[in-house]
Design a protein around this motif. Structure first.
Motif, short mmCIF file in Angstrom:
data_model
loop_
_atom_site.label_atom_id
_atom_site.label_comp_id
_atom_site.label_asym_id
_atom_site.label_seq_id
_atom_site.Cartn_x
_atom_site.Cartn_y
_atom_site.Cartn_z
N MET A 1 0.81 -1.20 0.00
CA MET A 1 0.00 0.00 0.00
C MET A 1 0.85 1.26 0.00
O MET A 1 0.37 2.33 -0.33
CB MET A 1 -0.91 0.03 1.23
N ASP B 1 2.65 2.63 -5.33
CA ASP B 1 1.71 2.27 -6.39
C ASP B 1 2.20 1.01 -7.07
O ASP B 1 3.40 0.80 -7.23
CB ASP B 1 1.61 3.40 -7.41
N ARG C 1 -2.42 -2.48 -5.89
CA ARG C 1 -3.18 -1.27 -5.53
C ARG C 1 -4.07 -0.82 -6.68
O ARG C 1 -5.21 -0.39 -6.47
CB ARG C 1 -2.21 -0.16 -5.12
N ASP C 2 -3.57 -0.93 -7.91
CA ASP C 2 -4.40 -0.57 -9.08
C ASP C 2 -5.63 -1.45 -9.16
O ASP C 2 -6.75 -0.97 -9.39
CB ASP C 2 -3.58 -0.69 -10.37
N ASP D 1 -7.05 -3.05 -6.71
CA ASP D 1 -7.89 -2.70 -5.57
C ASP D 1 -8.74 -1.47 -5.89
O ASP D 1 -9.94 -1.43 -5.59
CB ASP D 1 -6.99 -2.44 -4.36
N GLU D 2 -8.14 -0.48 -6.51
CA GLU D 2 -8.85 0.76 -6.79
C GLU D 2 -9.79 0.64 -7.99
O GLU D 2 -10.66 1.48 -8.19
CB GLU D 2 -7.85 1.90 -6.95
N ARG E 1 -2.83 5.86 3.72
CA ARG E 1 -3.55 5.67 2.46
C ARG E 1 -4.77 6.58 2.39
O ARG E 1 -5.51 6.73 3.35
CB ARG E 1 -4.00 4.22 2.34
N TYR F 1 -6.10 2.57 5.79
CA TYR F 1 -5.55 1.21 5.73
C TYR F 1 -4.77 0.93 7.00
O TYR F 1 -3.84 1.67 7.31
CB TYR F 1 -4.61 1.11 4.52
N TRP G 1 -11.45 0.97 0.79
CA TRP G 1 -11.07 0.16 -0.35
C TRP G 1 -11.13 -1.31 0.07
O TRP G 1 -11.00 -1.62 1.25
CB TRP G 1 -9.65 0.49 -0.80
N ASP H 1 -8.24 -2.52 2.29
CA ASP H 1 -8.27 -2.04 3.67
C ASP H 1 -8.94 -3.08 4.56
O ASP H 1 -8.50 -3.36 5.68
CB ASP H 1 -9.05 -0.73 3.78
#
Length: 196
Positions: free
Chosen positions: A1, A4, A8-9, A11-12, A90, A102, A156, A159
């Protein structure tokens, strides 16, 4: 976390998909609220009281150990979550201000409260069916809290997963402490007589 990357991509990308799901807002909010201190902690306190009373009444060796270990696990939630939130910093999903999302504190609270309550109540349930149903109910409740938090846009997905992992290990620690120190002298004598 902290950096990047592909996790993480992903997750988002997953977060907005869950936020746009068909789960009604009211149901998602109710599920998210079940991870709050005002609901989860009294639930755990009732389970601690019941398990302590049953253990004491039955004359269980160190009847107080499991309730105390579970209470310590709940006290560990802010001790572990707050520094991690500060360290990682985060940002929240769209619409949420600031940083410190997070890991999820509501998920951690739910994990320890409902998971700890299940661990305390399991010894007092008779039959495999009842025990299995309690474990399934606990897992579904924790999943529901996480889903509600992501669906309402408070967190997210990772998290939530981070709190499940971290506080799953805290509950494993509770189990290990109770297994190691909660057995009576007769159990140690029986173990000593076993071939190694």
């Amino acid at each position: 976390m902290l950096a990047d990357g592909p996790l993480r991509d992903a997750d988002e990308r997953l977060g907005p998909w869950i936020t746009g799901s068909r789960l009604p807002d009211g149901a998602a909010e109710l599920l998210a609220d079940l991870g709050g201190v005002t609901i989860a902690v009294p639930f755990l306190a009732a389970a601690i009281g019941y398990a302590g009373w049953r253990g004491h009444r039955a004359g269980v060796f160190r009847w107080w150990l499991a309730p105390v270990a579970t209470a310590v696990a709940m006290a560990a939630v802010p001790v572990l979550v707050i520094p991690l939130k500060e360290l990682i910093g985060r940002t929240g999903p769209p619409g949420m201000d600031g940083t410190g999302y997070y890991p999820s504190g509501h998920t951690a609270t739910a994990m320890v409260a409902y998971g700890g309550a299940a661990l305390l109540l399991l010894p007092y349930l008779r039959g495999t069916y009842a025990r299995r149903e309690l474990v399934i109910a606990c897992a579904l409740l924790n999943f529901g809290v996480g889903l509600g938090l992501v669906r309402r846009g408070y967190h997210w997905p990772l998290d939530v997963v981070a709190s499940w992992c971290l506080f799953g290990m805290v509950l494993v620690g509770v189990v290990l402490v109770v297994a190691r120190y909660g057995r009576g002298p007769a159990a140690f004598e029986a173990d000593a007589g076993q071939p190694k």
